[in-house]
Each structure stands twice: as structure tokens, then as C-alpha cells.
Enzyme design. Sequence first.
Site, PDB file in Angstrom:
ATOM      1  N   SER A  52       0.849  -1.181   0.000  1.00  0.00           N
ATOM      2  CA  SER A  52       0.000   0.000   0.000  1.00  0.00           C
ATOM      3  C   SER A  52       0.886   1.232   0.000  1.00  0.00           C
ATOM      4  O   SER A  52       2.108   1.146   0.192  1.00  0.00           O
ATOM      5  CB  SER A  52      -0.910  -0.007   1.243  1.00  0.00           C
ATOM      6  OG  SER A  52      -1.703   1.164   1.302  1.00  0.00           O
ATOM      7  N   ARG A  53       0.261   2.390  -0.190  1.00  0.00           N
ATOM      8  CA  ARG A  53       1.025   3.635  -0.106  1.00  0.00           C
ATOM      9  C   ARG A  53       1.366   3.986   1.330  1.00  0.00           C
ATOM     10  O   ARG A  53       2.206   4.843   1.588  1.00  0.00           O
ATOM     11  CB  ARG A  53       0.229   4.775  -0.751  1.00  0.00           C
ATOM     12  CG  ARG A  53       0.105   4.666  -2.253  1.00  0.00           C
ATOM     13  CD  ARG A  53      -0.852   5.694  -2.810  1.00  0.00           C
ATOM     14  NE  ARG A  53      -2.201   5.509  -2.303  1.00  0.00           N
ATOM     15  CZ  ARG A  53      -3.243   6.270  -2.625  1.00  0.00           C
ATOM     16  NH1 ARG A  53      -3.067   7.289  -3.451  1.00  0.00           N
ATOM     17  NH2 ARG A  53      -4.432   6.030  -2.133  1.00  0.00           N
ATOM     18  N   LYS A 113      -8.673  -4.364 -14.995  1.00  0.00           N
ATOM     19  CA  LYS A 113      -9.155  -3.630 -16.159  1.00  0.00           C
ATOM     20  C   LYS A 113      -9.526  -2.195 -15.763  1.00  0.00           C
ATOM     21  O   LYS A 113      -9.916  -1.956 -14.622  1.00  0.00           O
ATOM     22  CB  LYS A 113     -10.340  -4.362 -16.808  1.00  0.00           C
ATOM     23  CG  LYS A 113     -11.599  -4.450 -15.923  1.00  0.00           C
ATOM     24  CD  LYS A 113     -12.476  -3.205 -16.032  1.00  0.00           C
ATOM     25  CE  LYS A 113     -13.548  -3.226 -14.988  1.00  0.00           C
ATOM     26  NZ  LYS A 113     -14.162  -1.908 -14.803  1.00  0.00           N
TER      27      LYS A 113
END
Length: 345
Positions: A52-53, A113
Site C-alpha cells: 500500500s502507499r 481492467k
Amino acid sequence: MALPDALPAPRVPDPMTAPSLRWGILGTGWIADKFTQALQAHTRQKVVAVGSRSQSGADRFAQRFDLPAAVGSYDDLVQRDDVDVIYVATPHNHHHEDALRAIGAGKHVLVEKPIALNAAQARDIAAAAARADVMAMEALWTMFLPKFDIVRQLLANGVLGRIHTVFADHGQHFEGDHRILRRDLAGGPTLDLLTYPVAFANWVLGAPREVLARTTWTPNGEVTGQTSVLLMQDDGAQAMLHSSVLSRTPTAAAICGEDAMIAFDPDFYVPAGFTVSDNAGASLRHDEPEVAHTGGLHYQAAQLAWCIAAGERSCTIRPLEESIQTMVILDEARRQIGEIYPEEQ
């Protein structure tokens, strides 16, 4: 051609039999949550790490799914020796950067996607994967569902006759600050919802000769609100496609041939039923549990595992060429409606 006595059985192997790979989840949003649930419930794939960030975000995700490792950096995730493949589940406008990040670290990659913002970025991912000799695939889960293998066989066997028309629609209502309404996250229906109808039509009919697109913008003009696309083929076949973030729509689809038609139950792109009927009124019915994402996202992961185990670098069910062609169509539609994402300016 008369309808067969019965519909063919899907040829999709049991995902539990797919070779086990070690997965790293890049991103901790809604789709990452559903994907991880599906893998843990329906496959022998091992989700070994999440990135994660922030460390706190990674820790929360890892705790929820009892994962061995959580890192607060995407770079640290892709560099891990205990990860074979990266699932990219970040916002649309980060897919290109994050896919290249994983490929650059020598990892196979499954990119949620749409594979990228545009065809140029999609081609860039394909070229990078080829140079690195790794597998890159778009996670358009619809194409990997068992019901679509039944449809694939019906089309290959010519049961519908010459295809004249494809209809497909996908609309949902969104309010507030949902990411799909934010221009800075490449919001609007085009990449999120319209991807399904366009990919579906391109799969059935092939690349179009002409694309015509019209849109209505959201009231604040931040993103497009609803878009209709007409695809014209060289042989006269047409696809009429629609998507919206302004209202719920039937989210149904149909493939209409000279001899018979397939009409899909809503929502056409998820596990659900369909009916095949001919011009004389005969029909065949396929029914299946409507299990949505947590009961369907694992098929694409299993297919990727089989491809990698076989030494393949392209998936016949959803080759990168088809992902790129979907982006080519969406690029032309966006050109006509004046939809430009900040990263493209």
C-alpha cells in the site's frame, strides 16, 4: 442451423487444480479486497504479501486476510523474492506505472481492467513484458467465466449463423465523491463501465471499421455521465453499446445472429444465466448462481497460473492484443467526445 439438443458444457478446469503461485496484491481498495477473497476461497493460490502507499493501510489489509507480509511501499512489494506475480489493483491512471514497476522487477503481472488509460500505454506494457520475458494479462474477469466458454463454443460452432448485431449496456448510479466521479482518478463511465460492453463486442465481432460516439457530461462537467458507442464492421454488422454513471440501466446484452440469438440476463458481465433462442421459437437455457465478484474473480487468476506453468507468455482467452484493441476503440470514442485525462495533457 437448428439449435443443438443441449448447450455444451464449459471447458474451464476446476480453479483448485491450477498450479499454486505466490501473489502480491498492489493496492488495497474494493477490487483488491474482492480478488483476495476469491483467491482464498476458490483456489490454491497463495496471497503472500500486500503493498500500500502507507504501512497502516497495508497492515489493515493483511490483518483482514491473514497475510504473512504487509509493506507500505509498492517498490518494496515488487522486489520481494517470495512473490511470483503482482495483481495491480490501483486506480486506472496508475495501472501503467504500477504494471511497469512489477515487470521491471521481473514479476508476472495481472492488471485490473482497464489495462491502461489508452492504447499507447497498453502497448508499452506489452512491450515491457516481452522484453522481460514475463506474463502480462488484463484482469477482465468476464472473459474467463465458465458461461462465456459456453458462448465461445456456440459462436465457434456457428449456432447463431452470421452475426448481425451485438447489444451491450452497463449503467450504475453514483453520488458524492465516489472515485468514478473524480477526474483526477480518470473517472466517468468510459474506463470503468464501458470497457465491458466494448470488450464484449470486440470479442464477438472483431475490430470495427468505424466508431461513432456521443456523450452527456455530469452536471458539474467533471467527468462524462453517459456515453453511447456504435461500432460498424466491414461486413455490415453493428454493435450498439452504452454506459452510464448517472442512472441504473438494465446492464443486459445480446448477440443476434441470422439463425439464433443469445440474450444475457442482467448483469451480463457477471456469473448469471442466458437464453439461446432460434427463429422458430425453440430455446435453450443456461442458469447458474449469481455469485458476483467473490465467486468469479478467481477464474482469471487460475488461467494465469496455468499459462505461467506452461511457459506461455500470452493467454488465448484474453490476449494482450485484444486488450490493446479495446483501448483503441475507447481512444477513438474519447477523441470524439472530447474526454482527455489529466495525464494525457
